[in-house]
Design a protein around this motif. Structure first.
Motif, PDB file in Angstrom:
ATOM      1  N   GLU A  92       1.940   7.265 -34.650  1.00  0.00           N
ATOM      2  CA  GLU A  92       0.697   7.086 -35.404  1.00  0.00           C
ATOM      3  C   GLU A  92       0.480   8.177 -36.449  1.00  0.00           C
ATOM      4  O   GLU A  92       0.065   7.895 -37.569  1.00  0.00           O
ATOM      5  CB  GLU A  92      -0.513   7.079 -34.456  1.00  0.00           C
ATOM      6  CG  GLU A  92      -0.625   5.840 -33.609  1.00  0.00           C
ATOM      7  CD  GLU A  92      -1.755   5.894 -32.595  1.00  0.00           C
ATOM      8  OE1 GLU A  92      -1.868   4.928 -31.822  1.00  0.00           O
ATOM      9  OE2 GLU A  92      -2.522   6.887 -32.561  1.00  0.00           O
ATOM     10  N   GLU A  93       0.745   9.419 -36.095  1.00  0.00           N
ATOM     11  CA  GLU A  93       0.451  10.538 -36.992  1.00  0.00           C
ATOM     12  C   GLU A  93       1.559  10.837 -37.987  1.00  0.00           C
ATOM     13  O   GLU A  93       1.284  11.197 -39.132  1.00  0.00           O
ATOM     14  CB  GLU A  93       0.153  11.803 -36.187  1.00  0.00           C
ATOM     15  CG  GLU A  93      -1.160  11.735 -35.446  1.00  0.00           C
ATOM     16  CD  GLU A  93      -1.521  13.036 -34.761  1.00  0.00           C
ATOM     17  OE1 GLU A  93      -0.919  14.080 -35.064  1.00  0.00           O
ATOM     18  OE2 GLU A  93      -2.422  12.989 -33.908  1.00  0.00           O
ATOM     19  N   SER A 136       1.389   9.287 -44.729  1.00  0.00           N
ATOM     20  CA  SER A 136       0.594   8.205 -45.314  1.00  0.00           C
ATOM     21  C   SER A 136       0.180   7.161 -44.281  1.00  0.00           C
ATOM     22  O   SER A 136      -0.696   6.352 -44.548  1.00  0.00           O
ATOM     23  CB  SER A 136       1.363   7.530 -46.457  1.00  0.00           C
ATOM     24  OG  SER A 136       2.478   6.813 -45.954  1.00  0.00           O
ATOM     25  N   HIS A 137       0.772   7.179 -43.103  1.00  0.00           N
ATOM     26  CA  HIS A 137       0.438   6.216 -42.052  1.00  0.00           C
ATOM     27  C   HIS A 137      -0.642   6.730 -41.103  1.00  0.00           C
ATOM     28  O   HIS A 137      -1.065   6.002 -40.213  1.00  0.00           O
ATOM     29  CB  HIS A 137       1.691   5.839 -41.246  1.00  0.00           C
ATOM     30  CG  HIS A 137       2.693   5.114 -42.067  1.00  0.00           C
ATOM     31  ND1 HIS A 137       2.661   3.755 -42.236  1.00  0.00           N
ATOM     32  CD2 HIS A 137       3.743   5.559 -42.794  1.00  0.00           C
ATOM     33  CE1 HIS A 137       3.652   3.388 -43.024  1.00  0.00           C
ATOM     34  NE2 HIS A 137       4.322   4.464 -43.376  1.00  0.00           N
ATOM     35  N   ASP A 138      -1.089   7.967 -41.278  1.00  0.00           N
ATOM     36  CA  ASP A 138      -2.121   8.560 -40.428  1.00  0.00           C
ATOM     37  C   ASP A 138      -3.476   7.996 -40.846  1.00  0.00           C
ATOM     38  O   ASP A 138      -4.104   8.476 -41.781  1.00  0.00           O
ATOM     39  CB  ASP A 138      -2.098  10.086 -40.564  1.00  0.00           C
ATOM     40  CG  ASP A 138      -3.132  10.806 -39.722  1.00  0.00           C
ATOM     41  OD1 ASP A 138      -3.807  10.142 -38.899  1.00  0.00           O
ATOM     42  OD2 ASP A 138      -3.267  12.029 -39.888  1.00  0.00           O
ATOM     43  N   MET A 139      -3.916   6.952 -40.152  1.00  0.00           N
ATOM     44  CA  MET A 139      -5.147   6.238 -40.513  1.00  0.00           C
ATOM     45  C   MET A 139      -6.373   7.151 -40.515  1.00  0.00           C
ATOM     46  O   MET A 139      -7.288   6.952 -41.303  1.00  0.00           O
ATOM     47  CB  MET A 139      -5.382   5.064 -39.565  1.00  0.00           C
ATOM     48  CG  MET A 139      -4.234   4.061 -39.565  1.00  0.00           C
ATOM     49  SD  MET A 139      -4.073   3.272 -41.141  1.00  0.00           S
ATOM     50  CE  MET A 139      -4.788   1.707 -40.758  1.00  0.00           C
ATOM     51  N   ASP A 140      -6.400   8.145 -39.635  1.00  0.00           N
ATOM     52  CA  ASP A 140      -7.556   9.036 -39.544  1.00  0.00           C
ATOM     53  C   ASP A 140      -7.441  10.242 -40.489  1.00  0.00           C
ATOM     54  O   ASP A 140      -8.350  11.058 -40.553  1.00  0.00           O
ATOM     55  CB  ASP A 140      -7.735   9.528 -38.102  1.00  0.00           C
ATOM     56  CG  ASP A 140      -8.035   8.390 -37.149  1.00  0.00           C
ATOM     57  OD1 ASP A 140      -8.735   7.449 -37.562  1.00  0.00           O
ATOM     58  OD2 ASP A 140      -7.553   8.447 -35.998  1.00  0.00           O
ATOM     59  N   GLN A 141      -6.312  10.351 -41.174  1.00  0.00           N
ATOM     60  CA  GLN A 141      -6.054  11.468 -42.097  1.00  0.00           C
ATOM     61  C   GLN A 141      -6.344  12.816 -41.449  1.00  0.00           C
ATOM     62  O   GLN A 141      -6.960  13.699 -42.037  1.00  0.00           O
ATOM     63  CB  GLN A 141      -6.854  11.287 -43.389  1.00  0.00           C
ATOM     64  CG  GLN A 141      -6.479  10.036 -44.136  1.00  0.00           C
ATOM     65  CD  GLN A 141      -7.243   9.857 -45.426  1.00  0.00           C
ATOM     66  OE1 GLN A 141      -8.376  10.293 -45.567  1.00  0.00           O
ATOM     67  NE2 GLN A 141      -6.607   9.213 -46.391  1.00  0.00           N
ATOM     68  N   GLU A 142      -5.861  12.964 -40.210  1.00  0.00           N
ATOM     69  CA  GLU A 142      -6.070  14.212 -39.463  1.00  0.00           C
ATOM     70  C   GLU A 142      -5.065  15.297 -39.834  1.00  0.00           C
ATOM     71  O   GLU A 142      -5.217  16.440 -39.431  1.00  0.00           O
ATOM     72  CB  GLU A 142      -5.950  13.944 -37.961  1.00  0.00           C
ATOM     73  CG  GLU A 142      -7.029  13.053 -37.419  1.00  0.00           C
ATOM     74  CD  GLU A 142      -6.816  12.709 -35.961  1.00  0.00           C
ATOM     75  OE1 GLU A 142      -7.817  12.517 -35.269  1.00  0.00           O
ATOM     76  OE2 GLU A 142      -5.647  12.638 -35.505  1.00  0.00           O
ATOM     77  N   GLU A 190       1.535   8.792 -30.212  1.00  0.00           N
ATOM     78  CA  GLU A 190       0.864   9.701 -31.146  1.00  0.00           C
ATOM     79  C   GLU A 190       1.785  10.149 -32.283  1.00  0.00           C
ATOM     80  O   GLU A 190       1.357  10.233 -33.433  1.00  0.00           O
ATOM     81  CB  GLU A 190       0.309  10.923 -30.407  1.00  0.00           C
ATOM     82  CG  GLU A 190      -0.950  10.642 -29.626  1.00  0.00           C
ATOM     83  CD  GLU A 190      -2.181  10.436 -30.508  1.00  0.00           C
ATOM     84  OE1 GLU A 190      -2.161  10.829 -31.694  1.00  0.00           O
ATOM     85  OE2 GLU A 190      -3.173   9.889 -30.009  1.00  0.00           O
ATOM     86  N   HIS A 223       4.684   8.872 -38.164  1.00  0.00           N
ATOM     87  CA  HIS A 223       5.538   7.701 -38.400  1.00  0.00           C
ATOM     88  C   HIS A 223       7.009   8.025 -38.095  1.00  0.00           C
ATOM     89  O   HIS A 223       7.913   7.694 -38.862  1.00  0.00           O
ATOM     90  CB  HIS A 223       5.362   7.183 -39.829  1.00  0.00           C
ATOM     91  CG  HIS A 223       5.585   5.716 -39.946  1.00  0.00           C
ATOM     92  ND1 HIS A 223       4.798   4.775 -39.317  1.00  0.00           N
ATOM     93  CD2 HIS A 223       6.525   5.009 -40.607  1.00  0.00           C
ATOM     94  CE1 HIS A 223       5.228   3.576 -39.597  1.00  0.00           C
ATOM     95  NE2 HIS A 223       6.285   3.682 -40.370  1.00  0.00           N
TER      96      HIS A 223
END
Length: 156
Positions: free
Chosen positions: A62-63, A112-118, A59, A65
């Motif tokens: 992902e969130e 910028s690597h947070d695909m879900d933009q959470e 996590e 990086h």
């Protein structure tokens, strides 16, 4: 009547090298006012066949990086219950929050690597500074408990 759902959240709380600050993220959830722009500990749902520790490391990658390592082997655990209209699950749900203290060294989070933009912001905060933040439920309690652990085990 809809059934309630249970979610296991694996969270990683980076601790600064001087043990005086922790890294928190600010939630981006414009469709959910109870969550939007609230400060939280980075993390997310545990995946099937994944240990909690593996989930924390995944996590944070992902969130934020960042490559994290677990600092203290005993997690801090809290639970929270959300009504259907308060969240994005479509049903009432309970979240089991399992937070580990982690080290990320001198890495700087990259959102910028947070695909879900959470996540829409992050920062390092001291014990005094956290008192002024608007948190997701149970986050303040988790962070407060984390500072107690860090104070007790200064060699973390």
């Amino acid at each position: 009547m809809s059934k309630a759902k249970q979610i296991i959240a694996c969270l990683g709380l980076p601790v600064s090298s001087d043990h005086k600050k922790v890294l928190l993220t600010r939630r981006n959830a414009p469709g959910y006012p109870a969550w939007h722009n609230k400060w939280q500990i980075a993390g997310g749902g545990l995946e099937i066949n994944e240990s909690v520790e593996e989930g924390v490391i995944r996590e944070l990658w992902e969130e934020l990086h960042v490559k994290a390592s677990i600092l203290y082997p005993h997690p801090i655990i809290k639970t929270n219950y959300w009504k259907k209209d308060e969240g994005d699950e479509g049903v009432d749900f309970q979240v089991v929050l399992i937070a580990y203290l982690v080290d990320i060294g001198d890495q700087e989070p990259d959102l910028s690597h947070d695909m879900d933009q959470e996540t829409n912001d992050w920062g390092w905060f001291s014990k005094e500074e956290i008192k002024e933040l608007d948190f997701l439920p149970k986050t303040f309690e988790l962070v407060h408990s984390a500072f107690k652990v860090v104070d007790k085990h200064a060699t973390i």
